[in-house]
Design a protein around this motif. Structure first.
Motif, PDB file in Angstrom:
ATOM      1  N   SER B 140      -1.346  -2.859   3.093  1.00 18.16           N
ATOM      2  CA  SER B 140      -2.698  -2.665   2.582  1.00 18.16           C
ATOM      3  C   SER B 140      -3.449  -3.979   2.393  1.00 18.16           C
ATOM      4  CB  SER B 140      -2.648  -1.955   1.228  1.00 18.16           C
ATOM      5  OG  SER B 140      -1.826  -0.831   1.293  1.00 18.16           O
ATOM      6  N   LEU B 141      -2.748  -5.100   2.502  1.00 14.27           N
ATOM      7  CA  LEU B 141      -3.405  -6.362   2.182  1.00 14.27           C
ATOM      8  C   LEU B 141      -4.286  -6.815   3.346  1.00 14.27           C
ATOM      9  CD1 LEU B 141      -0.393  -8.235   0.556  1.00 14.27           C
ATOM     10  CD2 LEU B 141      -2.205  -6.930  -0.556  1.00 14.27           C
ATOM     11  N   PRO B 142      -5.500  -7.297   3.053  1.00 11.76           N
ATOM     12  CA  PRO B 142      -6.365  -7.802   4.106  1.00 11.76           C
ATOM     13  C   PRO B 142      -5.731  -9.043   4.743  1.00 11.76           C
ATOM     14  CG  PRO B 142      -7.517  -7.736   1.994  1.00 11.76           C
ATOM     15  CD  PRO B 142      -6.110  -7.386   1.718  1.00 11.76           C
ATOM     16  N   VAL B 143      -5.686  -9.067   6.064  1.00 16.99           N
ATOM     17  CA  VAL B 143      -4.964 -10.130   6.753  1.00 16.99           C
ATOM     18  C   VAL B 143      -5.602 -11.502   6.477  1.00 16.99           C
ATOM     19  CG1 VAL B 143      -6.212  -9.845   8.911  1.00 16.99           C
ATOM     20  CG2 VAL B 143      -3.932 -10.830   8.931  1.00 16.99           C
ATOM     21  N   PHE B 144      -6.919 -11.540   6.353  1.00 10.54           N
ATOM     22  CA  PHE B 144      -7.555 -12.850   6.129  1.00 10.54           C
ATOM     23  C   PHE B 144      -7.210 -13.392   4.749  1.00 10.54           C
ATOM     24  CE2 PHE B 144     -10.448  -9.271   5.820  1.00 10.54           C
ATOM     25  CZ  PHE B 144     -11.000  -9.369   4.550  1.00 10.54           C
ATOM     26  N   TRP B 145      -7.092 -12.498   3.796  1.00  6.44           N
ATOM     27  CA  TRP B 145      -6.739 -12.916   2.442  1.00  6.44           C
ATOM     28  C   TRP B 145      -5.289 -13.424   2.417  1.00  6.44           C
ATOM     29  CZ3 TRP B 145      -4.236 -10.248  -1.971  1.00  6.44           C
ATOM     30  CH2 TRP B 145      -4.549 -10.847  -3.205  1.00  6.44           C
TER      31      TRP B 145
ATOM     32  N   MET C   1      -6.272  -7.497   9.110  1.00  8.16           N
ATOM     33  CA  MET C   1      -6.710  -6.141   9.373  1.00  8.16           C
ATOM     34  C   MET C   1      -5.502  -5.267   9.644  1.00  8.16           C
ATOM     35  SD  MET C   1      -9.656  -5.157  11.950  1.00  8.16           S
ATOM     36  CE  MET C   1     -10.499  -6.512  11.208  1.00  8.16           C
ATOM     37  N   LEU C 232     -10.622  -2.154   5.123  1.00 10.32           N
ATOM     38  CA  LEU C 232     -10.162  -3.446   5.632  1.00 10.32           C
ATOM     39  C   LEU C 232     -11.054  -3.919   6.776  1.00 10.32           C
ATOM     40  CD1 LEU C 232      -6.287  -3.034   5.600  1.00 10.32           C
ATOM     41  CD2 LEU C 232      -7.678  -4.491   4.140  1.00 10.32           C
ATOM     42  N   ILE C 255     -14.594 -13.793   0.386  1.00 16.38           N
ATOM     43  CA  ILE C 255     -13.276 -14.377   0.656  1.00 16.38           C
ATOM     44  C   ILE C 255     -13.408 -15.517   1.664  1.00 16.38           C
ATOM     45  CG2 ILE C 255     -10.996 -13.889   1.638  1.00 16.38           C
ATOM     46  CD1 ILE C 255     -11.186 -11.124   0.349  1.00 16.38           C
ATOM     47  N   ALA C 277      -7.726  -5.695  -2.209  1.00 15.27           N
ATOM     48  CA  ALA C 277      -6.357  -5.276  -1.924  1.00 15.27           C
ATOM     49  C   ALA C 277      -5.974  -4.055  -2.751  1.00 15.27           C
ATOM     50  CB  ALA C 277      -5.390  -6.422  -2.186  1.00 15.27           C
ATOM     51  N   VAL C 280      -7.417  -0.853  -1.320  1.00 14.63           N
ATOM     52  CA  VAL C 280      -6.713  -0.351  -0.133  1.00 14.63           C
ATOM     53  C   VAL C 280      -5.323   0.174  -0.522  1.00 14.63           C
ATOM     54  CG1 VAL C 280      -5.905  -0.907   2.168  1.00 14.63           C
ATOM     55  CG2 VAL C 280      -7.952  -1.991   1.298  1.00 14.63           C
ATOM     56  N   VAL C 281      -4.633  -0.576  -1.395  1.00 14.72           N
ATOM     57  CA  VAL C 281      -3.333  -0.101  -1.867  1.00 14.72           C
ATOM     58  C   VAL C 281      -3.496   1.273  -2.511  1.00 14.72           C
ATOM     59  CG1 VAL C 281      -1.470  -0.491  -3.531  1.00 14.72           C
ATOM     60  CG2 VAL C 281      -2.328  -2.396  -2.162  1.00 14.72           C
ATOM     61  N   ASN C 284      -3.725   3.976   0.030  1.00 19.69           N
ATOM     62  CA  ASN C 284      -2.434   4.246   0.664  1.00 19.69           C
ATOM     63  C   ASN C 284      -1.443   4.904  -0.288  1.00 19.69           C
ATOM     64  OD1 ASN C 284      -2.722   3.492   3.367  1.00 19.69           O
ATOM     65  ND2 ASN C 284      -2.692   1.344   2.798  1.00 19.69           N
TER      66      ASN C 284
END
Lengths: 339, 313, 678
Positions: B140-145, C1, C232, C255, C277, C280-281, C284
């Motif tokens: 779930s974590l944004p890749v850029f972060w 992403m 995302l 960010i 985060a 989104v978590v 899910n």
């Protein structure tokens, strides 16, 4: 192919059979491949008189369930006709059928998947009635009495299918078929998923309902014993073709087709002594293994397994002919041994 | 098998054609025009119209499409509206950067994910719970972060790796490898988590199969039951997801290239989108699709090797 | 992403509605809100959505309001989450930025499902031809790199985020279609859909009333997952600069902004990143919680079962130990761990070269008994007492390692579903030679010869072809022969056959039974066969034990038990059988047994059959021992002598009236859930 002579005789007495299937052919798929492979149902004809029960027997791949689907309109036939009380319904859509010939219903094999788990029994039973224009209160009343007629309490309408056992669910499925007051019911292996004691309950129930209401039943099963209990006449199928048809008693006791004999001989009876004798008779008869190569395009489909087969069987598909009381599709019917 | 390969190959060609068509139609849906883009704010309507005419923008759509297709088959993707350079030449330099990142990330995701997922399925209990929950968070974590945090931890705090920038392989292989490590790690955290979940589910399903009971009833050693039979059964969905994963990671590289200042396809795409450089945009989409399709074709072959039902069909 | 694939892990759990009882809507919390993940997910999502949509009315600062003396500040009383490089309040900016991504992701989900789900329902209804076309289309769409295509969209039409996300929805719809097609097809195979169609329900109503509700769980799971993916992607685009223009805030660009200050002010990363985060978590976690329905948290681990109380009793069995028996089962108890007993006090002995049948209806414990003989009970079920002696050696309570030395070598098993009993991924040759090499210590070539020979032994003529095949290329009868050959690889002394012919056609059944009989005759193998079919028992068994509700009610030689049944249940089973022997008339009504087998945990004391027995009396509710019968056998009926003196049998007793057999009202009587047998 002509109609079984026995059935023809019956139809001359009764003007319109409750259900009449003539020269039915069903092919799955389409295109060149489908045309070159043998059809699932190959020129099958039979009729059921009002109040009569016809058993359709065969093993997997015999096309018996496909015939049921074609009769119900769930599988469009490639050729042939299906008539209910003389009315041709072959090309009719399912909606049209339910509006114009509301007297054809079905009970399926698996009582667990034949009831929608998210809907109450009442909703399930009322559904076909509402489509027929019955009002809410009356529909619910008919649902309750339908349940009572299959030996369940009327207040089951408020419960969900998960609260019932397999046998009870099958009674509910029967009630769903009955609420519309149909004349013809297709029973697709209605007891094969049930335990012996429950199976007996459901078979008795079906026999009672048939006698009380004069229902015509198309009883599809793989088990000759079960068919013999409920049916007046039996049609034996093999690879989509009719092997033999006739009075249930005659087909069960004096088979006139080697396949019927093989089927009868293979069904074990719960008497060790007698079963040993039957087994020896079966082994002596010398049937070929079921896994042997598939038959050629011409001739009799049972040739590869048949101990009686000769050249003519390979070359010519035997026509149905009347011997004693049964019609049989065998060149050597006279040589079929007794059990 | 041959029919299967032929079918997959036809699908691949179809996909590339679809990519050309879709991106082509997209840029024609614009409310600006290539002439206006090329001339910039200084362009008068007359000059823009003349420029568009010269670029063939006013030709019938199908003529332009087949022109483009013809060029594409000869390796010509046109010239950039912004700097007039050859798009094909530019992208040829960029594709390896993105492809290696996505490929490494996919492979690493596969290794890490399968190891974790299988462990979770086999061990069960608290370890399994921990892995599946952790994977749920990680994906779930944004890749850029995640990328920035990795930079902070590994580059700034620990000083192990360069924070950003790209070193060409020809210049310094070790430096090249180091410059790709952080981007690949950042992509692997989410990608590995997805593979871990797929592998976990596949393995659990596999272990519940009837044929596993047959093997146990035959006294087959437990390691063989798990790592030969169950794992083989679970590998088919994993490979399928790996293919989709590669597509996603390839797309995800746009962001990662921006973050790590890598001269890849994604960066070109971002620049082209920002400047409405239409031929470059179509070029990026088409090239990206070709790479993705080729990798997926390879994975289809892997599936065929793994799964007899596919092979014998 | 995050990757676009809809998570296969949360796959098609179709059985919405099957497990548990449908609760009364509105009374209790939905099941997914009874899990911590679900509670967190739902709460956080509700909070973020609410806080973001109402942001204009409550945030302490304007989005562009600068506090230049307080730039890059850490959290303080004035700025709860700190400030950005221009001294703007992070809390205010984060929640002011929330509405756009939350809505845009919703648009993606709506478009994706609007197209994907509709197409899936249509393809499932219209059949293979429509499906082929739409699936090809979906496959192409799936293979396109969607993020890069989105850049092309932005390049063409500019940063119109709602349109861009709708386009993303179109692309993702292919993934939704793929997942939903599988689900829709399997729902459509259910017979209630056919029943509704026969009733004449319109195609739309069939889909809305019968197909969609059964897909609800999967739809919810996928939608929640997709929502997270959408979030995302919106944030990722904003990170690249394709978001609202400054000074309007966006999560992604905040960010991006923070990344420039990661050297000096790492805190700046935390607030925005954590909110994004967590959101989104949350999506899910909610998806996982929804997916948890039906999939009971089952541990796949094979737990070391707790050692049973070995030989604790044995006294309950009146018979002396049988010295000649290969297998001697005494007073066997099997129960669900921390749950009801499934099998109690089962005893039987098996002589070499004999065939014993365990017979009864479903839920009577036959399969559990058979599986316990090899220590192969399902997880959570174990032997809780008694003893199983194999050639004098105790098998209860021994280690898994010792058991696996017995399995295959001494005792082998064939199961009721030959088509799934073989590993679909390996050739028949591999599956046969592998155990042959292990058991017999031979090389590859020799193992293959032995395999071919075993196939001949089980009556397969074209052994070479079968060796090269894979299980899906075999017919049911052929697969069962291969399974028998597999069982023979270790040259076992005992074969356990669990309903070996139930899934087969009757003519194939006869062939398999003949094969088993030949094996017993030629090799001296002993067989325990589980069956519900008295005909099968009569055909192949020397001895029979009739089981009812977890216990043996009658046993003895097959001839004695079947020809002169003493227990009312055995009599009833025989009377309910429609297969009449030759020469006997077909009855107009079958004898039947009221009610159903009571599920484990609801067994009465005394006779467990009493509630369904025509002859039950007061004395039947007391405990009583079994009495010897049929020479070496026994009967568990306290009235057996009385009945036999009076010459009363189930067949001769008056049966209940028509159509009202099931007098017991349909009180909630769910089918037993623990039993594995069928």
């Amino acid at each position: 192919m002509t109609a079984p002579a026995g059935a023809a005789a019956a139809s001359s007495v009764l003007p319109a059979p409750a259900l009449e299937v003539r020269d039915l052919v069903v092919r799955y798929g389409r295109g060149r491949k489908a045309r070159s492979s043998p059809p699932a149902v190959d020129r099958v004809s039979f009729e059921i008189a009002p109040g009569e029960t016809l058993g359709l027997v065969g093993e997997s791949g015999s096309g018996k369930s496909t015939i049921g689907k074609a009769v119900l309109g769930l599988q469009p036939p490639s050729a042939g006709t299906v008539r209910v009380h003389g009315q041709d319904i072959t090309g009719m859509s399912l909606r049209e059928r339910s509006r114009r010939v509301a007297d054809l219903r079905v009970v399926f094999q698996d009582p667990y998947s034949s009831l929608n788990p998210t809907r109450t029994i009442g909703q399930t039973l009322v559904e076909p009635l509402r489509l027929m224009g019955v009002t809410g209160a009356e529909a619910l009343q008919r649902a309750r009495s339908g349940l009572e007629s299959v030996g369940l309490p009327g207040d089951a309408v408020d419960r969900y299918p998960t609260q019932f056992s397999g046998g009870q669910r099958q009674r509910i499925a029967i009630a769903r078929a009955l609420v519309c007051d149909p004349k013809v019911i297709v029973l697709d292996e209605p007891v094969s998923a049930l335990d012996l004691s429950t199976q007996a309950q459901v078979l008795n129930l079906l026999a009672d309902l048939r006698d009380q209401r004069g229902l015509s039943l198309l009883f599809i099963a793989h088990d000759l014993g079960v068919v013999r209990f409920l049916s007046q006449r039996t049609v034996v199928l093999y690879r989509g073709q009719v092997m033999e048809s006739g009075p249930a008693e005659a087909v069960g006791l004096t088979p006139r087709h080697p396949y019927t004999l093989a089927l009868t001989a293979a069904a074990p009876v719960p008497r060790p002594g007698e079963q040993a004798a039957r087994r020896n008779a079966r082994e002596a008869a010398g049937f070929g293994a079921a896994s042997t190569a598939s038959p050629g395009a011409t001739g009799c489909p049972f040739v590869p397994r048949c101990p009686l087969s000769t050249d003519v069987c390979v070359e010519q598909r035997p026509p149905l002919r009347l011997i004693d009381q049964s019609s049989t599709a065998c060149h050597h019917a006279e040589r079929v041994p007794s059990l | 098998m041959l029919a299967y390969v032929a079918r997959r190959l036809a699908m691949a060609v179809g996909t590339v054609l679809a990519a050309v068509l879709i991106s082509f139609l997209l840029v024609h849906a614009t409310d600006t025009s290539p002439g206006a883009v090329r001339l910039g704010p200084g362009g008068t309507p007359e000059r823009i119209a003349a420029e568009n005419e010269a670029l063939g923008w006013n030709d019938p759509l199908h003529v332009q499409f087949f022109d483009y297709l013809g060029g594409f088959l000869q390796g010509d993707l046109g010239t950039s509206l912004v700097n007039g350079g050859s798009i094909a030449g530019d992208l040829a330099d960029r594709v390896p950067v993105t492809a290696f990142i996505a490929l490494f990330a996919t492979i690493l995701s596969g290794i890490v994910g399968v190891a974790l997922g299988v462990t979770a399925a086999v061990r069960g209990g608290r370890v399994g719970q921990l892995i599946t929950t952790g994977a749920g968070v990680a994906l779930s974590l944004p890749v850029f972060w995640v990328g920035i945090i990795l930079v902070y931890l590994l580059a700034i705090q620990a000083g192990l790796l360069p924070a950003t920038g790209y070193v060409a392989f020809a210049d310094d292989p070790a430096g090249w490898f180091r410059s790709l490590t952080l981007p690949v790690l950042a992509l692997t955290i989410g990608g590995g988590a997805i593979i871990a979940r797929t592998a976990n589910a596949g393995m659990r399903e596999a272990l519940a199969q009837e044929h596993i009971r047959t093997l146990r009833a035959m006294g087959t050693p437990e390691w063989r039951v798990r790592y030969v039979h169950a794992l083989r059964f679970a590998s088919v969905p994993v490979v399928a997801v790996l293919g989709i994963q590669f597509i996603a990671l390839f797309g995800g590289s746009v962001i990662i290239e921006n973050l790590f200042a890598l001269p890849g396809l994604g960066q070109a795409g971002q620049a082209a989108a920002a400047s409405s450089d239409f031929p470059a945009l179509v070029g990026v989409v088409v090239v990206a699709t070709v790479v993705v399709v080729v990798i997926n074709l390879l994975l289809d072959l892997v599936v065929a090797v793994l799964d007899p039902k596919v092979r014998t069909a | 992403m995050s990757a676009l694939p809809l998570d296969a892990a949360a796959n098609t759990d179709l059985d919405a509605g099957r497990p548990g009882r449908p609760g009364r809507p509105g009374r209790r919390l939905p099941y997914f809100l009874r899990r911590p993940g679900g509670v967190f997910g739902a709460t956080w999502l509700a909070f973020v959505v609410l806080a973001s949509l109402t942001a204009p009315w409550w945030v302490p600062y304007g989005v562009a309001e600068q506090d230049l003396s307080n730039r890059l500040a850490l959290p303080s009383a004035d700025h709860w989450l700190g400030t950005d490089p221009l001294g703007r309040d992070l809390l205010s900016r984060i929640f002011s930025a929330g509405a756009e991504p939350l809505l845009a992701a919703g648009i993606t989900v709506l478009v994706a499902f609007g197209i994907g789900l509709t197409m899936a329902l249509i393809a499932a209804e219209r059949g293979p031809r429509v499906e082929r076309v739409s699936s090809r289309l979906a496959e192409v769409l799936l293979a396109l790199p969607s993020t890069i295509l989105l850049l092309a969209v932005i390049g063409a039409i500019g940063v119109r985020i709602f349109i861009v996300m709708a386009v993303l929805g179109v692309m993702i719809s292919a993934g939704v279609y793929r997942v939903m097609l599988g689900v829709a097809k399997s729902v459509r195979q259910r017979l209630y859909v056919d029943a509704a169609r026969v009733n004449g329900l319109s195609s739309l109503r069939v889909n809305l009333v019968h197909v969609l509700p059964s897909m609800g769980t999967v739809v919810a799971v996928q939608a929640a997952q997709l929502y997270g993916i959408g979030l995302l992607i919106v944030a990722g685009l904003a990170f690249l600069g394709f978001g609202p223009a400054e000074p309007q805030p966006s999560w992604g660009f905040m960010i991006q902004d923070a990344s420039s200050y990661v050297f000096s002010n790492p805190w700046l990363l935390v607030p925005t990143g954590v909110v994004l985060a967590l959101t989104v978590v949350a999506a899910n976690e909610l998806a996982d919680a929804i997916a948890s329905r039906g999939s009971v948290a089952r541990t796949t681990v094979r737990r070391r079962r707790s050692p049973a109380r070995v030989g604790a009793t044995g006294s309950a069995d009146p018979r002396p130990a049988d010295p000649g028996a290969v297998l001697d089962v005494r007073d066997l108890h099997i129960s669900v761990d921390d749950g009801p007993a499934l099998v109690t006090g089962v005893s039987f002995a098996l002589q070499p070269g004999r065939v014993l049948g365990l017979v009864g209806e479903s839920g009577c414990g036959k399969t559990m008994t058979a599986r316990s003989l090899m220590g192969l009970l399902p997880d959570g079920v174990s032997v809780s007492g008694g003893s199983i002696r194999w050639q004098g050696r105790e098998l209860v309570g021994v280690s898994e390692k010792d058991l696996s030395a017995v399995r295959g070598r001494d005792i082998a098993m064939i199961s009721q579903e030959p088509m799934v009993a073989l590993d679909p991924m390996f050739s028949v040759a591999y599956q046969l030679t592998q155990p042959i090499r292990r058991f017999r210590g031979v090389g590859r070539g020799e193992a293959r010869q032995i395999a071919a020979q075993l196939l001949r032994q089980v009556g397969i003529v074209d052994g070479e072809r079968v060796l090269k095949s894979y299980p899906h290329q075999l017919s049911g009868g052929m697969a069962q022969r291969v399974c028998i050959a597999l069982a023979l690889t270790g040259e076992p002394r005992l074969l356990i056959a669990d309903e070996p012919t139930t899934a087969l056609d009757v003519t194939v059944q006869a062939e398999i039974l003949s094969l088993l009989r030949a094996l017993v005759r030629d090799t001296g193998l002993s067989v325990v066969i589980v069956s519900h079919d008295l005909g099968v028992v009569a055909d192949i068994c020397d001895d029979v034990a009739v089981m009812y509700a977890g216990t043996v009610v009658e046993d003895g030689t097959a001839a004695a038990v079947l020809d002169e049944p003493a227990h009312p249940y055995t009599q009833a089973l025989l009377a309910a059988n429609p297969h009449v022997a030759d020469g006997e008339p077909v009855p107009t009504r079958l004898a039947s047994i009221d009610g159903t087998v009571p599920p484990p945990g609801e067994w009465p004391t005394g006779c467990r059959f009493a509630s369904r027995c025509l002859f039950a009396q007061e004395q039947c509710t007391q405990r009583f021992p079994s009495v010897p019968a049929h020479g070496s056998g026994s009967v568990l009926c306290t009235r057996v002598e009385e009945l036999s003196r009076a010459d009363v049998t189930w067949m001769s007793a008056p049966t209940t009236g028509p159509a009202g057999h099931e007098t017991a009202p349909a009180t909630a009587q769910p089918a037993p859930t623990v039993g594995v047998s069928r």
